[in-house]
Design a protein around this motif. Structure first.
Motif, PDB file in Angstrom:
ATOM      1  N   GLY A 222       0.771  -1.254   0.005  1.00 22.09           N
ATOM      2  CA  GLY A 222      -0.110  -0.003  -0.149  1.00 22.09           C
ATOM      3  C   GLY A 222       0.952   1.205  -0.026  1.00 22.09           C
ATOM      4  O   GLY A 222       0.522   2.039  -0.755  1.00 22.09           O
ATOM      5  N   SER A 223       1.870   1.322   0.769  1.00 21.83           N
ATOM      6  CA  SER A 223       2.673   2.598   0.762  1.00 21.83           C
ATOM      7  C   SER A 223       3.417   2.703  -0.351  1.00 21.83           C
ATOM      8  O   SER A 223       3.820   3.788  -0.953  1.00 21.83           O
ATOM      9  CB  SER A 223       3.815   2.314   1.991  1.00 21.83           C
ATOM     10  N   VAL A 224       3.595   1.798  -1.219  1.00 25.13           N
ATOM     11  CA  VAL A 224       4.282   1.937  -2.651  1.00 25.13           C
ATOM     12  C   VAL A 224       3.307   2.409  -3.518  1.00 25.13           C
ATOM     13  O   VAL A 224       3.637   3.231  -4.288  1.00 25.13           O
ATOM     14  CB  VAL A 224       5.177   0.440  -3.162  1.00 25.13           C
ATOM     15  N   ILE A 225       2.285   1.980  -3.601  1.00 21.12           N
ATOM     16  CA  ILE A 225       1.172   2.280  -4.534  1.00 21.12           C
ATOM     17  C   ILE A 225       0.749   3.675  -4.257  1.00 21.12           C
ATOM     18  O   ILE A 225       0.491   4.733  -5.097  1.00 21.12           O
ATOM     19  CB  ILE A 225      -0.111   1.477  -4.316  1.00 21.12           C
ATOM     20  N   ASP A 226       0.790   4.221  -2.879  1.00 20.10           N
ATOM     21  CA  ASP A 226       0.387   5.773  -2.581  1.00 20.10           C
ATOM     22  C   ASP A 226       1.471   6.560  -3.210  1.00 20.10           C
ATOM     23  O   ASP A 226       1.105   7.524  -3.560  1.00 20.10           O
ATOM     24  CB  ASP A 226       0.341   5.821  -0.962  1.00 20.10           C
ATOM     25  N   ARG A 227       2.734   6.279  -3.558  1.00 18.11           N
ATOM     26  CA  ARG A 227       3.670   7.167  -3.754  1.00 18.11           C
ATOM     27  C   ARG A 227       4.222   6.805  -5.333  1.00 18.11           C
ATOM     28  O   ARG A 227       4.722   7.836  -5.776  1.00 18.11           O
ATOM     29  CB  ARG A 227       4.721   6.956  -2.912  1.00 18.11           C
ATOM     30  N   TYR A 228       3.639   5.812  -5.734  1.00 20.52           N
ATOM     31  CA  TYR A 228       4.200   5.467  -7.269  1.00 20.52           C
ATOM     32  C   TYR A 228       3.260   4.918  -8.031  1.00 20.52           C
ATOM     33  O   TYR A 228       2.365   4.040  -7.377  1.00 20.52           O
ATOM     34  CB  TYR A 228       5.560   4.580  -7.209  1.00 20.52           C
ATOM     35  N   PRO A 229       3.169   4.904  -9.466  1.00 19.82           N
ATOM     36  CA  PRO A 229       2.190   4.214 -10.299  1.00 19.82           C
ATOM     37  C   PRO A 229       2.744   2.735 -10.046  1.00 19.82           C
ATOM     38  O   PRO A 229       3.881   2.344 -10.263  1.00 19.82           O
ATOM     39  CB  PRO A 229       2.557   4.743 -11.534  1.00 19.82           C
ATOM     40  N   GLU A 258      -8.925  -1.241 -15.340  1.00 15.98           N
ATOM     41  CA  GLU A 258      -8.259  -1.523 -16.620  1.00 15.98           C
ATOM     42  C   GLU A 258      -7.794  -0.113 -17.061  1.00 15.98           C
ATOM     43  O   GLU A 258      -8.528   0.907 -17.455  1.00 15.98           O
ATOM     44  CB  GLU A 258      -9.328  -2.250 -17.567  1.00 15.98           C
ATOM     45  N   ALA A 259      -6.629  -0.396 -17.823  1.00 13.83           N
ATOM     46  CA  ALA A 259      -6.194   1.049 -18.306  1.00 13.83           C
ATOM     47  C   ALA A 259      -6.803   1.274 -19.544  1.00 13.83           C
ATOM     48  O   ALA A 259      -7.408   0.724 -20.267  1.00 13.83           O
ATOM     49  CB  ALA A 259      -4.515   0.686 -18.679  1.00 13.83           C
ATOM     50  N   ILE A 260      -7.016   2.778 -19.647  1.00 14.93           N
ATOM     51  CA  ILE A 260      -7.568   3.366 -20.894  1.00 14.93           C
ATOM     52  C   ILE A 260      -6.433   4.137 -21.756  1.00 14.93           C
ATOM     53  O   ILE A 260      -5.543   4.871 -21.131  1.00 14.93           O
ATOM     54  CB  ILE A 260      -8.610   4.506 -20.166  1.00 14.93           C
ATOM     55  N   ASP A 261      -6.537   3.891 -23.085  1.00 13.25           N
ATOM     56  CA  ASP A 261      -5.590   4.397 -23.782  1.00 13.25           C
ATOM     57  C   ASP A 261      -5.669   6.135 -23.854  1.00 13.25           C
ATOM     58  O   ASP A 261      -6.612   6.763 -23.864  1.00 13.25           O
ATOM     59  CB  ASP A 261      -5.954   4.008 -25.453  1.00 13.25           C
ATOM     60  N   GLY A 262      -4.144   6.462 -23.801  1.00  8.17           N
ATOM     61  CA  GLY A 262      -4.409   8.021 -23.666  1.00  8.17           C
ATOM     62  C   GLY A 262      -4.216   8.668 -22.167  1.00  8.17           C
ATOM     63  O   GLY A 262      -4.017   9.759 -21.899  1.00  8.17           O
ATOM     64  N   GLU A 263      -4.805   7.692 -21.096  1.00  7.32           N
ATOM     65  CA  GLU A 263      -4.835   8.171 -19.908  1.00  7.32           C
ATOM     66  C   GLU A 263      -3.443   8.513 -19.189  1.00  7.32           C
ATOM     67  O   GLU A 263      -2.568   7.936 -19.584  1.00  7.32           O
ATOM     68  CB  GLU A 263      -5.889   7.441 -18.946  1.00  7.32           C
ATOM     69  N   ALA A 264      -3.312   9.540 -18.462  1.00  8.23           N
ATOM     70  CA  ALA A 264      -2.066   9.788 -17.673  1.00  8.23           C
ATOM     71  C   ALA A 264      -2.015   8.773 -16.603  1.00  8.23           C
ATOM     72  O   ALA A 264      -2.617   8.102 -15.989  1.00  8.23           O
ATOM     73  CB  ALA A 264      -2.342  11.194 -17.092  1.00  8.23           C
ATOM     74  N   VAL A 265      -0.810   8.267 -16.306  1.00  6.19           N
ATOM     75  CA  VAL A 265       0.020   7.491 -15.442  1.00  6.19           C
ATOM     76  C   VAL A 265       0.108   8.180 -14.219  1.00  6.19           C
ATOM     77  O   VAL A 265       1.370   9.261 -14.398  1.00  6.19           O
ATOM     78  CB  VAL A 265       1.353   6.581 -15.941  1.00  6.19           C
ATOM     79  N   LYS A 266      -0.377   8.003 -13.052  1.00  3.53           N
ATOM     80  CA  LYS A 266      -0.009   8.725 -11.701  1.00  3.53           C
ATOM     81  C   LYS A 266       0.395   7.842 -10.584  1.00  3.53           C
ATOM     82  O   LYS A 266      -0.300   6.929 -10.591  1.00  3.53           O
ATOM     83  CB  LYS A 266      -1.533   9.644 -11.622  1.00  3.53           C
ATOM     84  N   PRO A 267       0.832   8.561  -9.543  1.00  2.77           N
ATOM     85  CA  PRO A 267       1.255   7.746  -8.628  1.00  2.77           C
ATOM     86  C   PRO A 267      -0.447   7.592  -7.706  1.00  2.77           C
ATOM     87  O   PRO A 267      -1.278   8.232  -8.031  1.00  2.77           O
ATOM     88  CB  PRO A 267       1.955   8.664  -7.482  1.00  2.77           C
ATOM     89  N   GLY A 268      -0.278   6.404  -6.998  1.00  2.97           N
ATOM     90  CA  GLY A 268      -1.616   6.129  -5.971  1.00  2.97           C
ATOM     91  C   GLY A 268      -2.617   5.389  -6.852  1.00  2.97           C
ATOM     92  O   GLY A 268      -3.795   5.160  -6.566  1.00  2.97           O
ATOM     93  N   GLN A 269      -2.259   4.920  -8.446  1.00  2.00           N
ATOM     94  CA  GLN A 269      -3.047   4.294  -9.091  1.00  2.00           C
ATOM     95  C   GLN A 269      -2.402   2.913  -9.641  1.00  2.00           C
ATOM     96  O   GLN A 269      -1.285   2.614  -9.822  1.00  2.00           O
ATOM     97  CB  GLN A 269      -3.651   4.819 -10.451  1.00  2.00           C
ATOM     98  N   ILE A 270      -3.264   1.793  -9.810  1.00  2.00           N
ATOM     99  CA  ILE A 270      -2.939   0.612 -10.243  1.00  2.00           C
ATOM    100  C   ILE A 270      -3.641   0.351 -11.810  1.00  2.00           C
ATOM    101  O   ILE A 270      -4.882   0.484 -11.847  1.00  2.00           O
ATOM    102  CB  ILE A 270      -3.668  -0.733  -9.604  1.00  2.00           C
ATOM    103  N   TYR A 271      -2.924   0.290 -12.661  1.00  3.10           N
ATOM    104  CA  TYR A 271      -3.246   0.219 -14.010  1.00  3.10           C
ATOM    105  C   TYR A 271      -3.130  -1.358 -14.491  1.00  3.10           C
ATOM    106  O   TYR A 271      -1.979  -1.907 -14.692  1.00  3.10           O
ATOM    107  CB  TYR A 271      -2.373   1.121 -14.916  1.00  3.10           C
ATOM    108  N   LEU A 272      -4.223  -1.947 -14.852  1.00  4.17           N
ATOM    109  CA  LEU A 272      -4.086  -3.365 -15.370  1.00  4.17           C
ATOM    110  C   LEU A 272      -4.315  -3.678 -16.982  1.00  4.17           C
ATOM    111  O   LEU A 272      -5.401  -2.645 -17.464  1.00  4.17           O
ATOM    112  CB  LEU A 272      -5.358  -4.202 -14.688  1.00  4.17           C
ATOM    113  N   ALA A 273      -3.308  -4.216 -17.575  1.00  9.73           N
ATOM    114  CA  ALA A 273      -3.754  -4.191 -19.031  1.00  9.73           C
ATOM    115  C   ALA A 273      -5.031  -4.858 -19.269  1.00  9.73           C
ATOM    116  O   ALA A 273      -5.145  -5.796 -18.827  1.00  9.73           O
ATOM    117  CB  ALA A 273      -2.511  -4.992 -19.672  1.00  9.73           C
ATOM    118  N   PRO A 274      -5.804  -4.264 -20.434  1.00  5.49           N
ATOM    119  CA  PRO A 274      -7.108  -5.025 -20.608  1.00  5.49           C
ATOM    120  C   PRO A 274      -7.112  -6.194 -21.278  1.00  5.49           C
ATOM    121  O   PRO A 274      -6.143  -6.414 -22.195  1.00  5.49           O
ATOM    122  CB  PRO A 274      -7.788  -3.702 -21.162  1.00  5.49           C
TER     123      PRO A 274
END
Length: 391
Positions: A222-229, A258-274
């Motif tokens: 959790g502490s990693v997700i909070d600070r890094y994508p 699920e990740a969306i094409d063109g969306e920004a990659v930000k800390p605090g988020q988990i992006y899953l390849a669709p």
């Protein structure tokens, strides 16, 4: 440092009895199709073809299968009800859930994994779809073979003449001998020192056994997700990734989608390849963004891990920390080599805690790992590394 590893079960020179497979499906067409595929393989045989979950439970001790291909929707007793009863009667049973691609079945399949199923496989909507049936056949046979390797029994009759895959050369001509699924491995693998570069993103690749492993890992960082994508490629079909993202969000208590094409990659988020699309990252206006592609399979996978790993180098250079979890094949190995060459770090799950030590084994044997760890030790290691503790 060197890490001792067990010899690959697929490369032993000892003859083995064929894997005994029980096929459980209420469709006679599907049972017949799967049974023909299995009987065409030299290293497996159909132990029983059964219509309902109740019949499977009643016959499992007599049939003594190594692997069960278990449909979800059946009369009398469905697959999710039969699953714990089958495991209660045979604890080491390998169960592969089979279902069509619906949200309900995807949810049930992931629940089945938490109840002890070894893996799942999506059935094509129609067996008339040749391309879909071919992919289903290839994936099913590979899963039976790789997962079944854990329960292979040596035959009592010695075999002095063996093929390179460790199978008898005199096998029935009606069956096909598959090539070795992994390269020869040394008794030890060597890890490299951690790069001094501070990680700025966490990339994760996984396949067979991955959903369970991801839940364990995500719950502890959790502490990693909070600070890094955090970006994840899990080999999974469409619909299944939708449900997996929801599970990751609940497990981590952080946003996951699920990740969306063109969306920004930000800390605090988990992006899953669709499912069904490759996920890469790129820069737009100097900021990292998601770039999805609907191209051909890579390493027989879509989504594949290598496109994510390779593309991340242009965005984060040496600030990448990648983790390869349990899975079949070698997807992620090429991208891991590139990450290490760029100054990043790679951690692999160890063999003992992997459902299949294919993907993590490939990077381990490639000599690019800074650590090879049991699953329960990976999260604490990540927390330390992202907190600035090196090595």
């Amino acid at each position: 440092m060197s890490v001792a590893v067990a010899a690959s079960p697929g490369l032993t020179t000892q003859r083995h009895e064929p894997l005994r497979v029980m096929v459980v499906d209420d469709s006679a067409v599907i049972r017949g199709l799967i049974s023909r595929w299995i009987e065409a393989e030299a290293d497996m045989t159909v132990a029983a073809s059964i219509r309902t979950g109740l019949d499977a439970v009643n016959q499992v001790e007599r049939v003594a299968p190594d692997v069960v291909v278990l449909d979800i929707e059946m009369p009398d007793m469905d697959g999710i009800s039969a699953l714990p009863l089958l495991l209660a009667k045979k604890r080491d049973l390998i169960i592969i859930m089979a279902s069509t691609l619906t949200l309900r079945n995807a949810e049930i399949s992931l629940k089945a994994l938490s109840l002890g199923a070894s893996d799942y496989i999506p059935k094509p909507e129609s067996t008339r779809e040749i391309a879909a049936a071919d992919i289903f056949k290839r994936d099913l046979i590979e899963k039976i073979r790789h997962l079944g390797a854990r329960v292979r029994r040596p035959a009592t009759v010695p075999s002095p003449s063996l093929s390179p895959a460790g199978q008898p050369l005199q096998a029935s001509p009606a069956r096909t001998l598959s090539p070795p699924v992994v390269p020869p491995v040394p008794s030890k693998v060597t890890t490299r020192p951690f790069s001094p570069a501070a990680p700025r993103v966490l990339l994760i690749g996984s396949s067979t056994g991955g959903p369970q492993a991801l839940m364990t890992l995500i719950a502890g960082i959790g502490s990693v997700i909070d600070r890094y994508p955090v970006l994840i490629t899990q080999h999974m079909p469409p619909t299944f990734t939708t449900i997996l993202a929801e599970h990751l969000a609940r497990t981590s208590g952080r946003p996951a989608h699920e990740a969306i094409d063109g969306e920004a990659v930000k800390p605090g988020q988990i992006y899953l390849a669709p499912g069904g699309r490759h996920m890469r990252v790129a820069r737009s206006g100097g900021n990292p963004v998601i770039a999805l592609a609907d191209g051909p399979q890579i390493n027989f996978c879509k989504p594949a891990v290598d496109p994510l790993f390779s593309s991340a180098i242009d965005v984060w250079q040496n600030g990448i920390l990648a983790v390869i979890l349990t899975g079949m094949g070698s997807d992620g190995c090429g991208g891991s080599k590139e990450i290490v060459a760029a100054g990043g770090n790679v951690i692999a799950q160890d063999e003992a805690t992997s459902v299949v030590w294919g993907m993590p084994g490939a990077v381990a044997h490639a000599g690019v790992c800074a650590a090879i760890l049991p699953l329960d030790q990976i999260a604490p290691k990540l927390v330390r590394l992202f907190s600035g503790v090196r090595g």
